[in-house]
Write a protein that holds these residues in place. Sequence first.
Motif, short mmCIF file in Angstrom:
data_model
loop_
_atom_site.label_atom_id
_atom_site.label_comp_id
_atom_site.label_asym_id
_atom_site.label_seq_id
_atom_site.Cartn_x
_atom_site.Cartn_y
_atom_site.Cartn_z
N TRP A 187 3.66 52.07 -31.58
CA TRP A 187 3.65 53.53 -31.46
C TRP A 187 4.94 54.11 -32.03
O TRP A 187 4.91 55.13 -32.71
CB TRP A 187 3.47 53.95 -30.00
N PHE A 188 6.06 53.47 -31.76
CA PHE A 188 7.33 53.94 -32.32
C PHE A 188 7.29 53.85 -33.85
O PHE A 188 7.88 54.68 -34.55
CB PHE A 188 8.50 53.13 -31.78
N GLY A 189 6.61 52.85 -34.36
CA GLY A 189 6.50 52.68 -35.80
C GLY A 189 5.86 53.87 -36.49
O GLY A 189 6.15 54.14 -37.66
N SER A 190 4.98 54.60 -35.78
CA SER A 190 4.36 55.78 -36.39
C SER A 190 5.41 56.85 -36.70
O SER A 190 5.27 57.60 -37.67
CB SER A 190 3.27 56.34 -35.47
N ILE A 191 6.49 56.89 -35.90
CA ILE A 191 7.58 57.82 -36.19
C ILE A 191 8.31 57.38 -37.45
O ILE A 191 8.67 58.21 -38.30
CB ILE A 191 8.55 57.89 -35.00
N VAL A 192 8.51 56.08 -37.60
CA VAL A 192 9.17 55.56 -38.81
C VAL A 192 8.34 55.90 -40.05
O VAL A 192 8.88 56.30 -41.09
CB VAL A 192 9.36 54.03 -38.69
N VAL A 193 7.03 55.78 -39.91
CA VAL A 193 6.15 56.15 -41.04
C VAL A 193 6.30 57.63 -41.36
O VAL A 193 6.35 58.03 -42.54
CB VAL A 193 4.68 55.81 -40.69
N GLY A 194 6.39 58.45 -40.32
CA GLY A 194 6.57 59.89 -40.54
C GLY A 194 7.88 60.20 -41.23
O GLY A 194 7.93 61.08 -42.12
N VAL A 195 8.95 59.50 -40.87
CA VAL A 195 10.24 59.71 -41.52
C VAL A 195 10.17 59.30 -42.99
O VAL A 195 10.69 60.00 -43.87
CB VAL A 195 11.34 58.91 -40.78
N ALA A 196 9.53 58.16 -43.27
CA ALA A 196 9.39 57.71 -44.65
C ALA A 196 8.55 58.68 -45.46
O ALA A 196 8.86 58.98 -46.63
CB ALA A 196 8.76 56.31 -44.67
N ASN A 197 7.50 59.20 -44.85
CA ASN A 197 6.64 60.17 -45.54
C ASN A 197 7.41 61.46 -45.85
O ASN A 197 7.25 62.05 -46.91
CB ASN A 197 5.43 60.47 -44.66
N MET A 198 8.26 61.87 -44.91
CA MET A 198 9.08 63.05 -45.12
C MET A 198 10.06 62.83 -46.28
O MET A 198 10.28 63.73 -47.11
CB MET A 198 9.83 63.38 -43.83
N ALA A 199 10.65 61.62 -46.33
CA ALA A 199 11.59 61.30 -47.41
C ALA A 199 10.91 61.30 -48.77
O ALA A 199 11.55 61.55 -49.80
CB ALA A 199 12.23 59.94 -47.15
N ALA A 200 9.59 61.03 -48.77
CA ALA A 200 8.83 61.00 -50.02
C ALA A 200 8.30 62.37 -50.40
O ALA A 200 7.55 62.50 -51.37
CB ALA A 200 7.68 60.01 -49.89
N GLY A 201 8.69 63.40 -49.65
CA GLY A 201 8.27 64.76 -49.99
C GLY A 201 7.21 65.33 -49.06
O GLY A 201 6.71 66.43 -49.31
N GLY A 202 6.88 64.59 -48.01
CA GLY A 202 5.86 65.05 -47.08
C GLY A 202 6.41 66.04 -46.07
O GLY A 202 7.57 66.46 -46.14
N PRO A 203 5.58 66.43 -45.11
CA PRO A 203 6.01 67.40 -44.09
C PRO A 203 7.03 66.79 -43.14
O PRO A 203 7.23 65.56 -43.13
CB PRO A 203 4.70 67.71 -43.35
N PRO A 204 7.72 67.59 -42.35
CA PRO A 204 8.68 67.06 -41.37
C PRO A 204 8.01 66.02 -40.47
O PRO A 204 6.85 66.18 -40.07
CB PRO A 204 9.11 68.29 -40.58
N TRP A 205 8.76 64.95 -40.15
CA TRP A 205 8.16 63.84 -39.41
C TRP A 205 7.66 64.27 -38.04
O TRP A 205 6.69 63.70 -37.53
CB TRP A 205 9.16 62.70 -39.29
N TRP A 206 8.31 65.25 -37.40
CA TRP A 206 7.89 65.68 -36.08
C TRP A 206 6.59 66.49 -36.12
O TRP A 206 6.02 66.77 -35.08
CB TRP A 206 9.00 66.48 -35.40
N ARG A 207 6.17 66.86 -37.32
CA ARG A 207 4.85 67.49 -37.48
C ARG A 207 3.83 66.50 -38.02
O ARG A 207 2.63 66.70 -37.88
CB ARG A 207 4.95 68.70 -38.42
N PHE A 208 4.32 65.46 -38.66
CA PHE A 208 3.43 64.43 -39.21
C PHE A 208 2.73 63.66 -38.11
O PHE A 208 1.57 63.27 -38.24
CB PHE A 208 4.25 63.48 -40.09
N VAL A 209 3.43 63.43 -36.98
CA VAL A 209 2.86 62.70 -35.85
C VAL A 209 2.75 63.63 -34.65
O VAL A 209 3.54 64.58 -34.52
CB VAL A 209 3.72 61.48 -35.47
N PRO A 210 1.78 63.39 -33.76
CA PRO A 210 1.74 64.14 -32.49
C PRO A 210 2.86 63.63 -31.58
O PRO A 210 2.67 62.73 -30.77
CB PRO A 210 0.35 63.82 -31.94
N LEU A 211 4.04 64.22 -31.73
CA LEU A 211 5.26 63.63 -31.17
C LEU A 211 5.19 63.41 -29.67
O LEU A 211 5.65 62.38 -29.16
CB LEU A 211 6.46 64.51 -31.53
N GLY A 212 4.64 64.37 -28.95
CA GLY A 212 4.56 64.22 -27.49
C GLY A 212 3.72 63.02 -27.09
O GLY A 212 4.10 62.23 -26.22
#
Length: 241
Positions: A187-212
Amino acid sequence: MPVALVDGGADRIESDLAHGEASRGSVGPGRVEGLVPLAGLLLVAAGSAVMLLLHVIPPTSAVDPVRRTLSEYALGDAKWAFDGSLLLISVGSALGFRALARRAPRPPMTAVVLGAVWTVSLVVLVAFTKTDWAVGPSTGGTIHRYASVAAFLSLPVALLFAARPVFPDRPGWQWAVRGCAVVSLLWFGSIVVGVANMAAGGPPWWRFVPLGLVERMVAFSAVVGLLVLVLGMVRTRRPIG
């Protein structure tokens, strides 16, 4: 001669009675140590129950568990309950990892050190409240965020290192603890994926995943693993070093 026998017998009886009373009145160190993981188990369970109640009792039940993090509960009137929950879990964790450190012959010290990181991180989360974005960023909020990362990573990794030494001949218990740890890290890994996606030009990681939701699953899986670990120590007592 009969008088001597009577006197000797009386002395022995008095000695036996005194020894029995001393034995009943003292609690050996082994027995006290055996109660440590049980106390830890009860405190972690109590703290977890308080945290779960915050999800269903107003006004904190209005917090969106999918998008809002657990620390959101500390921004309102229920801060005392949130803080109390973390402190109960912290003290219970400290007792559990203390019991782990004293298990013979070779306690898993990597797990103990990571358990200490987890325990201290919870106290830091209480001392420094998360950023209230309605007000703006703060130093305390930044410290809170880093302490959250330390807590979410240290506990599941500690469980991975502790499972086999605690349950060397009980594969069921061993894999239950490891399973909870792996689920938490995934589950924590999904945040890492969101951060990597953000670095590649995607949306902010806290919006990429349902953070709560992600945060709750990370914490829930790890704490369940901790409860299983400590419960196993209570049920399968081993020598204390």
